[in-house]
Design an enzyme around this catalytic site. Structure first.
Site, PDB file in Angstrom:
ATOM      1  N   ARG A 124      51.054  -0.124  17.257  1.00  0.00           N
ATOM      2  CA  ARG A 124      51.197   0.459  18.597  1.00  0.00           C
ATOM      3  C   ARG A 124      49.882   0.494  19.386  1.00  0.00           C
ATOM      4  O   ARG A 124      49.875   0.806  20.570  1.00  0.00           O
ATOM      5  CB  ARG A 124      51.815   1.865  18.495  1.00  0.00           C
TER       6      ARG A 124
ATOM      7  N   LYS B  80      43.332  -0.639  13.781  1.00  0.00           N
ATOM      8  CA  LYS B  80      43.352   0.680  14.437  1.00  0.00           C
ATOM      9  C   LYS B  80      42.185   1.562  14.018  1.00  0.00           C
ATOM     10  O   LYS B  80      41.534   2.189  14.861  1.00  0.00           O
ATOM     11  CB  LYS B  80      44.669   1.388  14.133  1.00  0.00           C
TER      12      LYS B  80
ATOM     13  N   ASN C  84      47.762   6.776  17.208  1.00  0.00           N
ATOM     14  CA  ASN C  84      48.673   5.641  17.043  1.00  0.00           C
ATOM     15  C   ASN C  84      48.644   4.691  18.227  1.00  0.00           C
ATOM     16  O   ASN C  84      49.008   3.536  18.088  1.00  0.00           O
ATOM     17  CB  ASN C  84      50.108   6.152  16.852  1.00  0.00           C
TER      18      ASN C  84
ATOM     19  N   ASN D 103      -1.025   5.373  30.812  1.00  0.00           N
ATOM     20  CA  ASN D 103      -0.175   5.234  31.982  1.00  0.00           C
ATOM     21  C   ASN D 103       0.274   3.776  32.104  1.00  0.00           C
ATOM     22  O   ASN D 103      -0.545   2.863  32.113  1.00  0.00           O
ATOM     23  CB  ASN D 103      -0.965   5.639  33.232  1.00  0.00           C
TER      24      ASN D 103
HETATM   25  C1  UD1 Z   1      52.772  10.065   8.173  1.00  0.00           C
HETATM   26  C2  UD1 Z   1      53.598  11.053   7.349  1.00  0.00           C
HETATM   27  C3  UD1 Z   1      54.168  12.118   8.272  1.00  0.00           C
HETATM   28  C4  UD1 Z   1      53.048  12.810   9.017  1.00  0.00           C
HETATM   29  C5  UD1 Z   1      52.198  11.800   9.760  1.00  0.00           C
HETATM   30  C6  UD1 Z   1      50.961  12.490  10.295  1.00  0.00           C
HETATM   31  C7  UD1 Z   1      54.527   9.824   5.448  1.00  0.00           C
HETATM   32  C8  UD1 Z   1      55.734   9.164   4.898  1.00  0.00           C
HETATM   33  N1  UD1 Z   1      54.647  10.347   6.676  1.00  0.00           N
HETATM   34  O1  UD1 Z   1      53.683   9.398   9.041  1.00  0.00           O
HETATM   35  O2  UD1 Z   1      54.905  13.085   7.509  1.00  0.00           O
HETATM   36  O3  UD1 Z   1      53.583  13.768   9.917  1.00  0.00           O
HETATM   37  O4  UD1 Z   1      51.748  10.761   8.871  1.00  0.00           O
HETATM   38  O5  UD1 Z   1      50.205  11.600  11.099  1.00  0.00           O
HETATM   39  O6  UD1 Z   1      53.510   9.890   4.782  1.00  0.00           O
HETATM   40  N2  UD1 Z   1      49.084   3.639   5.577  1.00  0.00           N
HETATM   41  C9  UD1 Z   1      48.669   2.801   4.576  1.00  0.00           C
HETATM   42  N3  UD1 Z   1      49.587   2.032   3.928  1.00  0.00           N
HETATM   43  C10 UD1 Z   1      50.913   2.085   4.214  1.00  0.00           C
HETATM   44  C11 UD1 Z   1      51.328   2.945   5.255  1.00  0.00           C
HETATM   45  C12 UD1 Z   1      50.389   3.720   5.911  1.00  0.00           C
HETATM   46  O7  UD1 Z   1      47.485   2.726   4.275  1.00  0.00           O
HETATM   47  O8  UD1 Z   1      51.671   1.359   3.563  1.00  0.00           O
HETATM   48  C13 UD1 Z   1      48.082   4.447   6.278  1.00  0.00           C
HETATM   49  C14 UD1 Z   1      47.980   4.113   7.747  1.00  0.00           C
HETATM   50  O9  UD1 Z   1      46.995   3.118   7.963  1.00  0.00           O
HETATM   51  C15 UD1 Z   1      47.576   5.444   8.358  1.00  0.00           C
HETATM   52  C16 UD1 Z   1      48.223   6.461   7.434  1.00  0.00           C
HETATM   53  O10 UD1 Z   1      48.481   5.792   6.214  1.00  0.00           O
HETATM   54  O11 UD1 Z   1      46.176   5.638   8.322  1.00  0.00           O
HETATM   55  C17 UD1 Z   1      49.508   7.040   8.015  1.00  0.00           C
HETATM   56  O12 UD1 Z   1      50.436   6.011   8.174  1.00  0.00           O
HETATM   57  P1  UD1 Z   1      51.470   6.007   9.361  1.00  0.00           P
HETATM   58  O13 UD1 Z   1      52.331   4.806   9.223  1.00  0.00           O
HETATM   59  O14 UD1 Z   1      50.764   6.225  10.650  1.00  0.00           O
HETATM   60  O15 UD1 Z   1      52.358   7.307   8.992  1.00  0.00           O
HETATM   61  P2  UD1 Z   1      53.307   8.110   9.938  1.00  0.00           P
HETATM   62  O16 UD1 Z   1      54.569   7.354  10.120  1.00  0.00           O
HETATM   63  O17 UD1 Z   1      52.572   8.531  11.142  1.00  0.00           O
HETATM   64 CA    CA Z   2      50.635   7.928  12.152  1.00  0.00          CA
END
Ligand code: UD1
Ligand code: CA
Length: 450
Positions: free
Chosen positions: A15, A22, A226, A359
């Site tokens: 996003r 990011k 995000n 100076n």
């Molecule tokens: C996650 C949480 C959610 C919380 C939110 C807070 C889970 C399932 N959900 O959701 O409950 O409210 O964060 O911001 O944990 N990442 C990886 N590998 C992956 C997926 C993600 O390294 O396979 C990292 C991303 O780069 C990021 C972080 O984990 O830094 C969070 O991932 P993101 O996909 O943004 O999670 P949310 O859907 O926001």
């Molecule tokens: Ca997130």
């Protein structure tokens, strides 16, 4: 107590709509990832593992640039936050003590909050960081019962009643390393997203008779980024807090809303910062110094009593001793200016050392670059560099020496010597009227021909 940090940074961040991963987008002059690492490093962790995936090489380079002790592990493909944590298991197998999971896209978590989570571990096997945002949006919701945390439900999987819960999941989790990896290994992907959710470890822990609990923090701490709009909002929030903190610390900001701080800017008490000053990374301004309007500063140190600007640019390695004055349209890079040096106007000093009380006249340039290498200019104490002097480095001007205005200095100048390096002036008496007559005659001849 030994603490291991696991920082999740594998996600694509689609996003953001960006080629740059990011977690490498800058906030207050540093990548988001560095903010998360800085909070974690405040706990003096014994191990730090960053989980990378999308554009892994770039993210790993940034992680190691923060601290060479950071270890990286790749998650490919990215199957969810639990799967991401699981990738760190081989590296941290047998690690004693606590493990804390942080997100690379959540820059504001305070070290004090992480400490509070470590303390809460005395009461719960799994501690989750929760917050109550004004708009809970799509965050995971924390389902609590009394003191305890029952489970975390992702927005996608939540019922209407669960979506009405105001207490949200930040993603930050603390447990003993052993328990964390044991739980993570059991997580399945039977959910709306088909991903391995880290949030499932709460229910899994409770099924084993382990307790889970919540530590709450202010919503701004857990702001996750995000989108570019969220990044801009985070920058604005950072700046608002930095301005308020500077004012509280006794710094005068004549137009606070126009000053931009770096993540690590230090400004001493009774310093004065004018409007539209921009601080890049690595700036220290001592007490009582004055930064006038429209200056751009990075990687520099400004001592007590110094005045800078308006419209000055200090680049990395600019070191100003006490009572130095740097005026308008002056650029200084990698140069040490001793006490009381004056550089008033329109000057470039690069790779230079300038002695006490010297100076530097308007329009002086250290010609430090020959197209291949950089060279140093050394100017002694109490010297006088005439206006429009070109100092062709490497070159030394002695203490108490003077250069004549308009000189191009290519050879060293001894102490107390006057260096004149320009063409001698010739006055041609009565010449100008005759010159104009010649020009007019030439123009008339040209018109007749044309
Ligand atoms: C996650 C949480 C959610 C919380 C939110 C807070 C889970 C399932 N959900 O959701 O409950 O409210 O964060 O911001 O944990 N990442 C990886 N590998 C992956 C997926 C993600 O390294 O396979 C990292 C991303 O780069 C990021 C972080 O984990 O830094 C969070 O991932 P993101 O996909 O943004 O999670 P949310 O859907 O926001
Ligand atoms: Ca997130």
């Amino acid at each position: 107590m030994a603490v291991s940090l696991i920082v999740l940074a594998a996600g694509q961040g689609s996003r953001m709509n960006s080629d740059l991963p990011k977690v490498l987008h800058p906030l207050a002059g540093a990548p988001l990832l560095h903010h998360a690492l800085r909070a974690g490093f405040a706990l003096d962790p014994s191990r730090v593992v960053v989980v990378t995936g999308h554009e892994a090489a770039q993210v790993e380079a940034a992680a190691r640039a923060f601290d060479p002790a950071v270890e990286c592990v790749r998650q490919d493909p990215q199957l969810g936050t639990a799967h991401a944590v699981d990738q760190a298991a081989p590296l941290l197998a047998g690690a004693a003590g606590e493990a804390i999971v942080l997100y690379g896209d959540t820059p504001f978590v305070r070290p004090e909050t992480l400490q509070a989570m470590l303390h809460a571990r005395a009461r719960h096997a799994v501690v989750v960081l929760g917050f109550r945002p004004a708009d809970p949006a799509r965050y995971g919701r924390l389902v609590t019962q009394g003191e305890g945390l029952e489970r975390i439900v992702e927005w996608k999987d939540a019922t209407e009643a669960e979506r009405a819960i105001g207490l949200c999941n930040s993603g930050v989790v603390c447990a003993s390393a052993g328990v964390l990896f044991d739980l993570v290994a059991r997580v399945g992907k039977d959910n709306a997203a088909g991903e391995y959710y880290l949030t499932d470890i709460v229910e899994l822990a409770r099924a084993q008779g382990l307790s889970a609990g919540v530590v709450e923090c202010d919503a701004w701490e857990t702001l996750g980024i995000n989108t570019r709009a969220e990044l801009a909002a985070a920058e604005a929030a950072f700046q608002a807090r930095a301005r308020a903190a500077a004012l509280d610390d006794g710094v005068t900001l004549t137009a606070p809303e126009t000053v931009w701080f770096g993540y690590d800017t230090v400004v001493g008490r009774d310093a004065v910062v004018g409007p539209n000053v921009i601080f890049g990374p690595g700036v220290t301004v001592e007490s009582g110094a004055e930064i006038r309007g429209f200056c751009h500063l990075e990687g520099c140190h400004i001592s007590r009593g110094a005045t800078v600007g308006p419209f000055a640019r200090l680049r990395p390695g600019a070191e100003l001793a006490e009572d130095v004055h740097v005026g308008n349209f002056v650029e200084i890079k990698n140069s040490v200016l001793d006490q009381g040096v004056k550089v008033g106007h329109l000057t470039y000093l690069g790779d230079a050392r300038v002695g006490e009380g010297t100076n530097i006249g308007a329009g002086t340039v250290t010609c430090n670059y020959d197209g291949v290498s950089k060279h140093r200019t050394v100017i002694g104490a109490r010297a006088f560099i005439g206006s429009d002097t070109m100092l062709v480095a490497p070159v030394t001007v002695g203490a108490g020496a003077m250069t004549a205005s308009g000189s191009v200095i290519t050879e060293n100048v001894p102490d107390d010597a006057l260096a004149v390096a320009r063409a001698r002036q010739v006055n041609k008496a009565g010449f100008v009227p005759r010159l104009f007559e010649m020009f007019k005659a030439a123009r008339a001849a040209a018109r007749k021909d044309g």
